[in-house]
Design a protein around this motif. Structure first.
Motif, mmCIF file in Angstrom:
data_model
loop_
_atom_site.group_PDB
_atom_site.id
_atom_site.type_symbol
_atom_site.label_atom_id
_atom_site.label_comp_id
_atom_site.label_asym_id
_atom_site.label_seq_id
_atom_site.Cartn_x
_atom_site.Cartn_y
_atom_site.Cartn_z
ATOM 1 N N LEU A 113 0.823 -1.210 0.000
ATOM 2 C CA LEU A 113 0.000 0.000 0.000
ATOM 3 C C LEU A 113 0.857 1.261 0.000
ATOM 4 C CD1 LEU A 113 -2.757 -1.080 2.569
ATOM 5 C CD2 LEU A 113 -2.952 -0.992 0.067
ATOM 6 N N GLU A 114 1.938 1.246 0.765
ATOM 7 C CA GLU A 114 2.831 2.404 0.807
ATOM 8 C C GLU A 114 3.510 2.637 -0.539
ATOM 9 O OE1 GLU A 114 5.323 1.476 4.130
ATOM 10 O OE2 GLU A 114 3.870 2.247 5.575
ATOM 11 N N ALA A 115 3.939 1.570 -1.204
ATOM 12 C CA ALA A 115 4.572 1.708 -2.518
ATOM 13 C C ALA A 115 3.583 2.291 -3.525
ATOM 14 C CB ALA A 115 5.097 0.354 -2.996
ATOM 15 N N TRP A 116 2.364 1.781 -3.512
ATOM 16 C CA TRP A 116 1.344 2.340 -4.409
ATOM 17 C C TRP A 116 1.090 3.805 -4.094
ATOM 18 C CZ3 TRP A 116 -2.338 -2.412 -3.901
ATOM 19 C CH2 TRP A 116 -1.995 -3.368 -4.866
ATOM 20 N N ASN A 117 0.999 4.131 -2.820
ATOM 21 C CA ASN A 117 0.738 5.509 -2.414
ATOM 22 C C ASN A 117 1.859 6.436 -2.900
ATOM 23 O OD1 ASN A 117 -0.643 7.634 -1.072
ATOM 24 N ND2 ASN A 117 0.781 7.440 0.628
ATOM 25 N N ARG A 118 3.109 6.008 -2.758
ATOM 26 C CA ARG A 118 4.255 6.819 -3.201
ATOM 27 C C ARG A 118 4.211 7.062 -4.706
ATOM 28 N NH1 ARG A 118 6.924 3.419 0.375
ATOM 29 N NH2 ARG A 118 7.740 2.168 -1.342
ATOM 30 N N SER A 119 3.642 6.118 -5.456
ATOM 31 C CA SER A 119 3.593 6.286 -6.911
ATOM 32 C C SER A 119 2.290 6.929 -7.379
ATOM 33 C CB SER A 119 3.798 4.932 -7.604
ATOM 34 O OG SER A 119 2.690 4.082 -7.347
ATOM 35 N N GLY A 120 1.487 7.422 -6.431
ATOM 36 C CA GLY A 120 0.278 8.147 -6.797
ATOM 37 C C GLY A 120 -0.977 7.302 -6.918
ATOM 38 N N VAL A 121 -0.867 6.032 -6.652
ATOM 39 C CA VAL A 121 -2.033 5.141 -6.730
ATOM 40 C C VAL A 121 -2.929 5.387 -5.526
ATOM 41 C CG1 VAL A 121 -2.753 2.714 -6.692
ATOM 42 C CG2 VAL A 121 -0.746 3.405 -8.018
ATOM 43 N N GLN A 122 -4.229 5.338 -5.735
ATOM 44 C CA GLN A 122 -5.180 5.485 -4.646
ATOM 45 C C GLN A 122 -5.957 4.190 -4.459
ATOM 46 O OE1 GLN A 122 -7.716 8.806 -5.408
ATOM 47 N NE2 GLN A 122 -6.111 10.299 -5.110
ATOM 48 N N VAL A 123 -6.082 3.769 -3.222
ATOM 49 C CA VAL A 123 -6.911 2.607 -2.909
ATOM 50 C C VAL A 123 -8.361 3.053 -3.025
ATOM 51 C CG1 VAL A 123 -7.569 0.936 -1.138
ATOM 52 C CG2 VAL A 123 -5.174 1.619 -1.392
ATOM 53 N N LEU A 124 -9.121 2.391 -3.867
ATOM 54 C CA LEU A 124 -10.510 2.766 -4.085
ATOM 55 C C LEU A 124 -11.463 2.101 -3.108
ATOM 56 C CD1 LEU A 124 -10.674 2.648 -7.975
ATOM 57 C CD2 LEU A 124 -10.353 4.642 -6.490
ATOM 58 N N ALA A 125 -11.141 0.881 -2.707
ATOM 59 C CA ALA A 125 -12.028 0.161 -1.799
ATOM 60 C C ALA A 125 -11.247 -0.943 -1.119
ATOM 61 C CB ALA A 125 -13.212 -0.437 -2.560
ATOM 62 N N GLU A 126 -11.707 -1.292 0.037
ATOM 63 C CA GLU A 126 -11.190 -2.449 0.758
ATOM 64 C C GLU A 126 -12.391 -3.230 1.232
ATOM 65 O OE1 GLU A 126 -8.126 -1.833 3.735
ATOM 66 O OE2 GLU A 126 -7.785 0.168 2.902
ATOM 67 N N GLY A 127 -12.225 -4.510 1.445
ATOM 68 C CA GLY A 127 -13.356 -5.293 1.899
ATOM 69 C C GLY A 127 -12.930 -6.616 2.469
ATOM 70 N N HIS A 128 -13.913 -7.369 2.802
ATOM 71 C CA HIS A 128 -13.697 -8.674 3.418
ATOM 72 C C HIS A 128 -14.638 -9.679 2.775
ATOM 73 C CE1 HIS A 128 -13.032 -11.683 6.520
ATOM 74 N NE2 HIS A 128 -14.333 -11.823 6.566
ATOM 75 N N LEU A 129 -14.108 -10.811 2.414
ATOM 76 C CA LEU A 129 -14.935 -11.925 1.950
ATOM 77 C C LEU A 129 -15.019 -12.940 3.066
ATOM 78 C CD1 LEU A 129 -13.615 -12.650 -1.653
ATOM 79 C CD2 LEU A 129 -15.744 -11.527 -1.012
ATOM 80 N N SER A 130 -16.221 -13.331 3.387
ATOM 81 C CA SER A 130 -16.368 -14.372 4.399
ATOM 82 C C SER A 130 -16.064 -15.721 3.762
ATOM 83 C CB SER A 130 -17.785 -14.372 4.975
ATOM 84 O OG SER A 130 -18.698 -14.873 4.018
ATOM 85 N N VAL A 131 -15.775 -16.690 4.587
ATOM 86 C CA VAL A 131 -15.525 -18.042 4.088
ATOM 87 C C VAL A 131 -16.756 -18.554 3.349
ATOM 88 C CG1 VAL A 131 -15.023 -20.413 4.786
ATOM 89 C CG2 VAL A 131 -13.815 -18.520 5.862
ATOM 90 N N ASP A 132 -17.942 -18.242 3.853
ATOM 91 C CA ASP A 132 -19.178 -18.667 3.188
ATOM 92 C C ASP A 132 -19.303 -18.046 1.798
ATOM 93 O OD1 ASP A 132 -19.893 -20.222 5.356
ATOM 94 O OD2 ASP A 132 -21.197 -18.685 6.232
ATOM 95 N N GLU A 133 -18.974 -16.750 1.678
ATOM 96 C CA GLU A 133 -19.037 -16.093 0.367
ATOM 97 C C GLU A 133 -18.051 -16.726 -0.606
ATOM 98 O OE1 GLU A 133 -20.205 -11.513 1.501
ATOM 99 O OE2 GLU A 133 -18.175 -12.214 1.940
ATOM 100 N N LEU A 134 -16.853 -16.996 -0.140
ATOM 101 C CA LEU A 134 -15.845 -17.624 -0.984
ATOM 102 C C LEU A 134 -16.288 -19.012 -1.418
ATOM 103 C CD1 LEU A 134 -13.060 -17.520 -2.301
ATOM 104 C CD2 LEU A 134 -12.101 -18.341 -0.152
ATOM 105 N N ALA A 135 -16.816 -19.791 -0.488
ATOM 106 C CA ALA A 135 -17.283 -21.147 -0.814
ATOM 107 C C ALA A 135 -18.400 -21.092 -1.849
ATOM 108 C CB ALA A 135 -17.749 -21.857 0.448
ATOM 109 N N THR A 136 -19.307 -20.142 -1.730
ATOM 110 C CA THR A 136 -20.406 -20.006 -2.691
ATOM 111 C C THR A 136 -19.868 -19.720 -4.082
ATOM 112 O OG1 THR A 136 -21.925 -19.233 -0.977
ATOM 113 C CG2 THR A 136 -22.485 -18.687 -3.257
ATOM 114 N N VAL A 137 -18.933 -18.783 -4.182
ATOM 115 C CA VAL A 137 -18.348 -18.438 -5.476
ATOM 116 C C VAL A 137 -17.609 -19.642 -6.056
ATOM 117 C CG1 VAL A 137 -16.614 -17.016 -6.623
ATOM 118 C CG2 VAL A 137 -18.215 -15.977 -5.012
ATOM 119 N N LEU A 138 -16.843 -20.333 -5.232
ATOM 120 C CA LEU A 138 -16.110 -21.504 -5.725
ATOM 121 C C LEU A 138 -17.069 -22.599 -6.172
ATOM 122 C CD1 LEU A 138 -13.163 -21.669 -3.183
ATOM 123 C CD2 LEU A 138 -13.098 -20.890 -5.560
#
Length: 145
Positions: A113-138
């Protein structure tokens, strides 16, 4: 931007110790993750649920274990979790059980994140996937084949 100005992803996990007795399993590994700079504990709360359903937040030192001193986690209880959070966890606890809720910051990704920030990149979103959500997608991906 230094690591003090930026946070890594914040996660939480809630566990239940049936029978009202926490065990040392996991706590040594938790300390190792902290000592190795992999995570930072933001809050660690222990919750008891009485037979009548009453919930109480108690210090880690309440529990005496033969092979581990939980008192070293007393300072980790920051109060970040509020009464609603405790009530939500309490709904899942069986009467007579003890729960622990750990809120932690993932530190391993901070250098990225720091390297991206130094190069001008902006984090647009962060999130969390639950194990249940991952299992459903898989499962859906497997069914599409």
């Amino acid at each position: 931007m230094s690591t003090r100005d930026q946070f890594g992803p914040i996660e939480y996990v809630a566990v239940e110790f049936p029978g009202g007795k926490p065990t040392s399993a996991g706590f040594e590994e938790l300390l190792a993750l902290v000592d190795n700079g992999v995570i930072r504990i933001l809050d660690l709360e222990f919750v008891t649920k009485a037979a009548d359903g009453a919930l109480t937040v108690v210090p880690a030192s309440t529990f005496e274990l033969d092979d581990f001193d939980l008192a070293q986690f007393d300072g980790a209880a920051s109060g970040l979790l509020d009464a609603d959070d405790v009530a939500t966890v309490g709904e899942e606890l069986a009467p007579g059980s003890v729960g622990a809720v750990l809120v932690y910051e993932e530190l391993a990704i901070l250098s990225v994140l720091e390297a991206w920030n130094r190069s001008g990149v902006q984090v647009l979103a962060e999130g969390h996937l639950s194990v249940d959500e991952l299992a459903t997608v898989l499962d859906e991906t497997e069914n599409d084949k």
